[in-house]
Design a protein around this motif. Structure first.
Motif, PDB file in Angstrom:
ATOM      1  N   ALA A  45       0.832  -1.212   0.000  1.00  0.00           N
ATOM      2  CA  ALA A  45       0.000   0.000   0.000  1.00  0.00           C
ATOM      3  C   ALA A  45       0.863   1.257   0.000  1.00  0.00           C
ATOM      4  CB  ALA A  45      -0.933  -0.004   1.201  1.00  0.00           C
ATOM      5  N   ARG A  46       1.977   1.219   0.702  1.00  0.00           N
ATOM      6  CA  ARG A  46       2.887   2.367   0.718  1.00  0.00           C
ATOM      7  C   ARG A  46       3.393   2.683  -0.689  1.00  0.00           C
ATOM      8  NH1 ARG A  46       6.109  -0.161   5.581  1.00  0.00           N
ATOM      9  NH2 ARG A  46       5.182   0.874   7.404  1.00  0.00           N
ATOM     10  N   THR A  47       3.592   1.643  -1.480  1.00  0.00           N
ATOM     11  CA  THR A  47       4.115   1.831  -2.833  1.00  0.00           C
ATOM     12  C   THR A  47       3.019   2.157  -3.831  1.00  0.00           C
ATOM     13  OG1 THR A  47       5.920   0.272  -2.381  1.00  0.00           O
ATOM     14  CG2 THR A  47       5.418   0.741  -4.692  1.00  0.00           C
ATOM     15  N   LEU A  84      -6.221 -12.526   8.901  1.00  0.00           N
ATOM     16  CA  LEU A  84      -5.055 -12.601   8.020  1.00  0.00           C
ATOM     17  C   LEU A  84      -3.866 -13.283   8.681  1.00  0.00           C
ATOM     18  CD1 LEU A  84      -5.194  -8.989   6.502  1.00  0.00           C
ATOM     19  CD2 LEU A  84      -5.951 -11.115   5.423  1.00  0.00           C
ATOM     20  N   GLY A  85      -4.131 -14.136   9.658  1.00  0.00           N
ATOM     21  CA  GLY A  85      -3.017 -14.847  10.276  1.00  0.00           C
ATOM     22  C   GLY A  85      -2.449 -14.106  11.471  1.00  0.00           C
ATOM     23  N   ASP A  86      -1.117 -13.986  11.517  1.00  0.00           N
ATOM     24  CA  ASP A  86      -0.443 -13.437  12.699  1.00  0.00           C
ATOM     25  C   ASP A  86      -0.843 -11.997  13.000  1.00  0.00           C
ATOM     26  OD1 ASP A  86       0.832 -15.830  13.021  1.00  0.00           O
ATOM     27  OD2 ASP A  86       2.659 -15.220  11.972  1.00  0.00           O
ATOM     28  N   THR A  87      -0.949 -11.171  11.963  1.00  0.00           N
ATOM     29  CA  THR A  87      -1.359  -9.779  12.145  1.00  0.00           C
ATOM     30  C   THR A  87      -2.754  -9.613  11.581  1.00  0.00           C
ATOM     31  OG1 THR A  87       0.930  -9.046  11.907  1.00  0.00           O
ATOM     32  CG2 THR A  87      -0.776  -7.370  11.690  1.00  0.00           C
ATOM     33  N   SER A  88      -3.650  -9.060  12.366  1.00  0.00           N
ATOM     34  CA  SER A  88      -5.046  -8.975  11.943  1.00  0.00           C
ATOM     35  C   SER A  88      -5.259  -7.878  10.911  1.00  0.00           C
ATOM     36  CB  SER A  88      -5.944  -8.695  13.157  1.00  0.00           C
ATOM     37  OG  SER A  88      -5.778  -7.358  13.590  1.00  0.00           O
ATOM     38  N   GLY A  89      -6.374  -7.996  10.203  1.00  0.00           N
ATOM     39  CA  GLY A  89      -6.752  -6.970   9.257  1.00  0.00           C
ATOM     40  C   GLY A  89      -7.055  -5.655   9.951  1.00  0.00           C
ATOM     41  N   VAL A  90      -7.479  -5.720  11.216  1.00  0.00           N
ATOM     42  CA  VAL A  90      -7.738  -4.499  11.977  1.00  0.00           C
ATOM     43  C   VAL A  90      -6.453  -3.705  12.155  1.00  0.00           C
ATOM     44  CG1 VAL A  90      -8.375  -3.589  14.249  1.00  0.00           C
ATOM     45  CG2 VAL A  90      -9.765  -5.381  13.185  1.00  0.00           C
ATOM     46  N   GLU A  91      -5.380  -4.381  12.521  1.00  0.00           N
ATOM     47  CA  GLU A  91      -4.103  -3.689  12.708  1.00  0.00           C
ATOM     48  C   GLU A  91      -3.578  -3.149  11.380  1.00  0.00           C
ATOM     49  OE1 GLU A  91      -1.028  -1.818  14.336  1.00  0.00           O
ATOM     50  OE2 GLU A  91      -2.725  -2.721  15.383  1.00  0.00           O
ATOM     51  N   ALA A  92      -3.747  -3.922  10.309  1.00  0.00           N
ATOM     52  CA  ALA A  92      -3.336  -3.448   8.984  1.00  0.00           C
ATOM     53  C   ALA A  92      -4.138  -2.214   8.590  1.00  0.00           C
ATOM     54  CB  ALA A  92      -3.529  -4.558   7.957  1.00  0.00           C
ATOM     55  N   THR A  93      -5.431  -2.226   8.907  1.00  0.00           N
ATOM     56  CA  THR A  93      -6.285  -1.069   8.626  1.00  0.00           C
ATOM     57  C   THR A  93      -5.793   0.155   9.368  1.00  0.00           C
ATOM     58  OG1 THR A  93      -8.241  -2.437   8.219  1.00  0.00           O
ATOM     59  CG2 THR A  93      -8.627  -0.153   8.879  1.00  0.00           C
ATOM     60  N   ARG A  94      -5.476  -0.016  10.633  1.00  0.00           N
ATOM     61  CA  ARG A  94      -4.994   1.100  11.457  1.00  0.00           C
ATOM     62  C   ARG A  94      -3.706   1.688  10.869  1.00  0.00           C
ATOM     63  NH1 ARG A  94      -5.118  -1.367  15.739  1.00  0.00           N
ATOM     64  NH2 ARG A  94      -7.060  -0.526  16.597  1.00  0.00           N
ATOM     65  N   GLN A  95      -2.784   0.830  10.492  1.00  0.00           N
ATOM     66  CA  GLN A  95      -1.499   1.302   9.974  1.00  0.00           C
ATOM     67  C   GLN A  95      -1.666   1.996   8.618  1.00  0.00           C
ATOM     68  OE1 GLN A  95       0.770  -2.338  10.016  1.00  0.00           O
ATOM     69  NE2 GLN A  95       1.432  -2.063  12.125  1.00  0.00           N
ATOM     70  N   ILE A  96      -2.483   1.418   7.751  1.00  0.00           N
ATOM     71  CA  ILE A  96      -2.662   2.003   6.417  1.00  0.00           C
ATOM     72  C   ILE A  96      -3.337   3.360   6.503  1.00  0.00           C
ATOM     73  CG2 ILE A  96      -3.956   1.754   4.243  1.00  0.00           C
ATOM     74  CD1 ILE A  96      -3.367  -1.264   4.407  1.00  0.00           C
ATOM     75  N   THR A  97      -4.397   3.466   7.295  1.00  0.00           N
ATOM     76  CA  THR A  97      -5.115   4.736   7.372  1.00  0.00           C
ATOM     77  C   THR A  97      -4.287   5.817   8.067  1.00  0.00           C
ATOM     78  OG1 THR A  97      -6.247   3.976   9.393  1.00  0.00           O
ATOM     79  CG2 THR A  97      -7.407   3.697   7.298  1.00  0.00           C
ATOM     80  N   GLN A  98      -3.410   5.412   8.964  1.00  0.00           N
ATOM     81  CA  GLN A  98      -2.554   6.391   9.635  1.00  0.00           C
ATOM     82  C   GLN A  98      -1.415   6.856   8.734  1.00  0.00           C
ATOM     83  OE1 GLN A  98      -1.304   4.520  13.304  1.00  0.00           O
ATOM     84  NE2 GLN A  98      -3.175   5.101  14.395  1.00  0.00           N
ATOM     85  N   GLU A  99      -0.831   5.928   7.989  1.00  0.00           N
ATOM     86  CA  GLU A  99       0.339   6.256   7.180  1.00  0.00           C
ATOM     87  C   GLU A  99      -0.020   6.788   5.799  1.00  0.00           C
ATOM     88  OE1 GLU A  99       3.588   3.575   6.969  1.00  0.00           O
ATOM     89  OE2 GLU A  99       3.252   2.745   8.971  1.00  0.00           O
TER      90      GLU A  99
END
Length: 225
Positions: free
Chosen positions: A46-48, A60-75
Motif C-alpha cells: 500500500a505504501r508503494t 489474516l493470520g499473525d497480524t489482523s486486518g484491523v491492525e493493517a487497517t490502522r497502519q494504512i489509514t494512519q500512514e
C-alpha cells in the motif's frame, strides 16, 4: 456504471476468493493494482501502490486486518479501507471502524453491492452492510462525551455545512442529503470536503462521529420534531 479507473488493492488470505474479487472488479473497470494475503505485505504494498481503496479481510493470520487497517489509514491518509469480511459480529465491525475503516461489508454481499460499495468508498462515503450503520452510529452516541469548556473551539462552519453535517450524522448518503436539502449532489460533496478540511478529518465515518459527539444529530431531530 464502471469503476472509472478507481485503484483498488485486495487483501485476503484465501487465494481463490481474493482472485475472484480482483477479477470481478477488473471486469467492471476498476484498476486492481495489487493483491496480497497477509497484513504485513498489505502495508508494504500500500505504501508503494497507494490505492484509492483497500478491500481488507480481517482474518489474516499473525497480524489482523484491523491492525493493517490502522497502519494504512494512519500512514496513507489518501487511501480508504473497506472491510470485506465473513464476520458480521458487532465487535468486529466496531473494532474495524475504530481502526479507521471507512466501511464494512460482509462477504455474502452480491457483486453489484460490492462494486457500489467500492465506488462509494472511493468518493468518501461510509458504506455498511444493511443494519450495521445503525450499530456504528449507536456506538458513537454511547461514546459521546460532554463538551470540555477548556478545549479549543472547533472551526466555524457555515449554516449549510452544519445542515449537511447533521444529515451525515444520521447516516444519509450524499444523494439522500441532496434530495432532503434540495441541493445538488455536487454541492453536498463540496460542503462535505470543505467540512473535512476545516475539521482536519479524513472521511465520513470520522465526520459522523464528530457530529454525534457535538450533539448535531440530536439537535437536528429536535428541530425537525
Amino acid at each position: 456504471m464502471t469503476g472509472s479507473g478507481i485503484s483498488v488493492m485486495v487483501v485476503d488470505d484465501h487465494p481463490i476468493w481474493r482472485d475472484g474479487v480482483a477479477r470481478d472488479l477488473t471486469e467492471r473497470g476498476f484498476d486492481v493494482g495489487a493483491t496480497t494475503g497477509d497484513a504485513v505485505s498489505a502495508l508494504r504494498i500500500a505504501r508503494t501502490v497507494r490505492p484509492d481503496v483497500v478491500l481488507m479481510d480481517l482474518n489474516l493470520g499473525d497480524t489482523s486486518g484491523v491492525e493493517a487497517t490502522r497502519q494504512i489509514t494512519q500512514e496513507i491518509p489518501g487511501t480508504r479501507v473497506l472491510v470485506l469480511s465473513a464476520s458480521g459480529e458487532h465487535a468486529d465491525v466496531l473494532e474495524a471502524v475504530k481502526a479507521g475503516a471507512s466501511g464494512y461489508l460482509v462477504k455474502s454481499a452480491s457483486v453489484e453491492e460490492l462494486v457500489d460499495a467500492v465506488r462509494r468508498t472511493a468518493v468518501g462515503d461510509a458504506v455498511f452492510t444493511a443494519g450495521l450503520a445503525g450499530l456504528v452510529l449507536g456506538e458513537y452516541r454511547r461514546m459521546a462525551v460532554s463538551p470540555d469548556d477548556s478545549a479549543p473551539q472547533p472551526p466555524q462552519l457555515t449554516d449549510r455545512e452544519t445542515d449537511v453535517l447533521r444529515q451525515v450524522a444520521k447516516g444519509l448518503t450524499a444523494r439522500q442529503i441532496a434530495n432532503k436539502l434540495v441541493i445538488s449532489h455536487r454541492t453536498v460533496e463540496n460542503h462535505v470536503q470543505s467540512t473535512l478540511r476545516k475539521l482536519q478529518l479524513h472521511n465520513r465515518v470520522e465526520l459522523a462521529r464528530y457530529a454525534i459527539e457535538h450533539g448535531l444529530d440530536q439537535e437536528g431531530e429536535q428541530q425537525e420534531g
